[in-house]
Design a protein around this motif. Sequence first.
Motif, PDB file in Angstrom:
ATOM      1  N   ALA A   1      -3.226   0.018   9.284  1.00 47.00           N
ATOM      2  CA  ALA A   1      -4.005   0.145  10.732  1.00 47.00           C
ATOM      3  C   ALA A   1      -5.418   0.643  10.404  1.00 47.00           C
ATOM      4  N   ARG A   2      -5.511   1.648   9.567  1.00 43.05           N
ATOM      5  CA  ARG A   2      -6.698   2.407   8.883  1.00 43.05           C
ATOM      6  C   ARG A   2      -6.737   2.154   7.665  1.00 43.05           C
ATOM      7  N   ALA A   3      -8.152   1.740   7.090  1.00 40.99           N
ATOM      8  CA  ALA A   3      -8.061   1.746   5.662  1.00 40.99           C
ATOM      9  C   ALA A   3      -8.010   2.911   4.884  1.00 40.99           C
ATOM     10  N   ASP A   4      -8.047   4.303   5.649  1.00 36.15           N
ATOM     11  CA  ASP A   4      -7.967   5.356   4.997  1.00 36.15           C
ATOM     12  C   ASP A   4      -6.219   5.689   4.521  1.00 36.15           C
ATOM     13  N   GLU A   5      -5.420   4.751   4.996  1.00 31.83           N
ATOM     14  CA  GLU A   5      -4.006   4.802   4.542  1.00 31.83           C
ATOM     15  C   GLU A   5      -3.791   4.280   3.269  1.00 31.83           C
ATOM     16  N   LEU A   6      -4.680   3.645   2.625  1.00 32.28           N
ATOM     17  CA  LEU A   6      -4.629   3.044   1.280  1.00 32.28           C
ATOM     18  C   LEU A   6      -4.769   4.267   0.071  1.00 32.28           C
ATOM     19  N   SER A   7      -3.930   4.067  -0.841  1.00 34.94           N
ATOM     20  CA  SER A   7      -4.086   5.133  -1.912  1.00 34.94           C
ATOM     21  C   SER A   7      -5.377   4.836  -2.980  1.00 34.94           C
ATOM     22  N   THR A   8      -5.753   5.851  -3.447  1.00 35.35           N
ATOM     23  CA  THR A   8      -6.721   5.757  -4.360  1.00 35.35           C
ATOM     24  C   THR A   8      -6.289   4.567  -5.621  1.00 35.35           C
ATOM     25  N   GLU A   9      -5.007   4.773  -5.913  1.00 34.62           N
ATOM     26  CA  GLU A   9      -4.495   3.607  -6.759  1.00 34.62           C
ATOM     27  C   GLU A   9      -4.642   2.165  -6.529  1.00 34.62           C
TER      28      GLU A   9
ATOM     29  N   GLY B   1     -14.158  -7.197   2.517  1.00 37.22           N
ATOM     30  CA  GLY B   1     -13.463  -6.226   3.130  1.00 37.22           C
ATOM     31  C   GLY B   1     -12.911  -4.927   2.403  1.00 37.22           C
ATOM     32  N   ILE B   2     -12.326  -4.157   3.161  1.00 37.10           N
ATOM     33  CA  ILE B   2     -11.699  -3.120   2.180  1.00 37.10           C
ATOM     34  C   ILE B   2     -10.119  -3.569   2.125  1.00 37.10           C
ATOM     35  N   ASN B   3      -9.552  -3.788   3.248  1.00 36.99           N
ATOM     36  CA  ASN B   3      -8.288  -4.522   3.106  1.00 36.99           C
ATOM     37  C   ASN B   3      -7.819  -5.054   4.722  1.00 36.99           C
ATOM     38  N   PRO B   4      -6.931  -5.977   4.887  1.00 34.93           N
ATOM     39  CA  PRO B   4      -6.756  -6.536   5.805  1.00 34.93           C
ATOM     40  C   PRO B   4      -6.160  -5.706   7.109  1.00 34.93           C
ATOM     41  N   GLY B   5      -6.715  -5.750   8.405  1.00 36.56           N
ATOM     42  CA  GLY B   5      -6.256  -4.742   9.376  1.00 36.56           C
ATOM     43  C   GLY B   5      -4.962  -5.505   9.941  1.00 36.56           C
ATOM     44  N   LEU B   6      -4.294  -4.577  10.674  1.00 38.87           N
ATOM     45  CA  LEU B   6      -2.985  -5.398  11.207  1.00 38.87           C
ATOM     46  C   LEU B   6      -3.208  -6.551  11.693  1.00 38.87           C
ATOM     47  N   MET B   7      -4.211  -6.783  12.709  1.00 39.11           N
ATOM     48  CA  MET B   7      -4.595  -7.957  13.460  1.00 39.11           C
ATOM     49  C   MET B   7      -4.823  -9.063  12.350  1.00 39.11           C
ATOM     50  N   SER B   8      -5.804  -8.809  11.338  1.00 40.24           N
ATOM     51  CA  SER B   8      -6.018  -9.725  10.370  1.00 40.24           C
ATOM     52  C   SER B   8      -4.680 -10.339   9.566  1.00 40.24           C
ATOM     53  N   ALA B   9      -4.092  -9.418   9.296  1.00 43.90           N
ATOM     54  CA  ALA B   9      -2.724  -9.671   8.701  1.00 43.90           C
ATOM     55  C   ALA B   9      -1.812 -10.884   9.418  1.00 43.90           C
ATOM     56  N   TRP B  10      -1.683 -10.389  10.849  1.00 45.07           N
ATOM     57  CA  TRP B  10      -0.987 -11.112  12.019  1.00 45.07           C
ATOM     58  C   TRP B  10      -1.569 -12.613  11.878  1.00 45.07           C
TER      59      TRP B  10
END
Length: 161
Positions: free
Chosen positions: A64-72, A5-14
């Motif tokens: 909350a949304r994958a588009d909050e991640l930076s390119t880095e 996946g791209i990254n954990p959503g908030l529910m997945s992290a919780w």
Amino acid sequence: MLFCGINPGLMSAWTGHHFARPGNRFWPALHASGFTPRRFAPAEQAQLLGLGLGVTNVAARATARADELSTEELVEGGRLLAAKVAEHRPAWLAVLGVTAYRVAFADRHAQVGPQPRALGATRIWALPSPSGLNAHWTPAALAEEFARLRTAAFDLPEQAG
């Protein structure tokens, strides 16, 4: 097969479980495509290992949304993912999110489907993100793309639709 996946959503992290948000379509697509004999719940993710399947993420930071991640973050995640693949050597890496794949692996022309590059002997397939926010991919279309990967990965004859 390693699904990424791209990254954990908030529910997945919780919860500590991949693709845990109720609207996420990963688990239904995994089953509908024939990867699993039944629909697994996120809390059953460890059972995937017995089927030769694993799950990870490109980036570790929950958003909350994958588009909050930076390119880095995505580029560094791609580097770490390549190291994880080198260590575990899955036959296939399936990245769930073609846009994240493009950034993480510096392949701006990547499309959904098999990729021309590999990580050692590990072949790569870019899948659409199963997030409910990716609504232009219907559940049926997602399952069909997962099934294309399954057919390629296990060298199965194409099924008539």
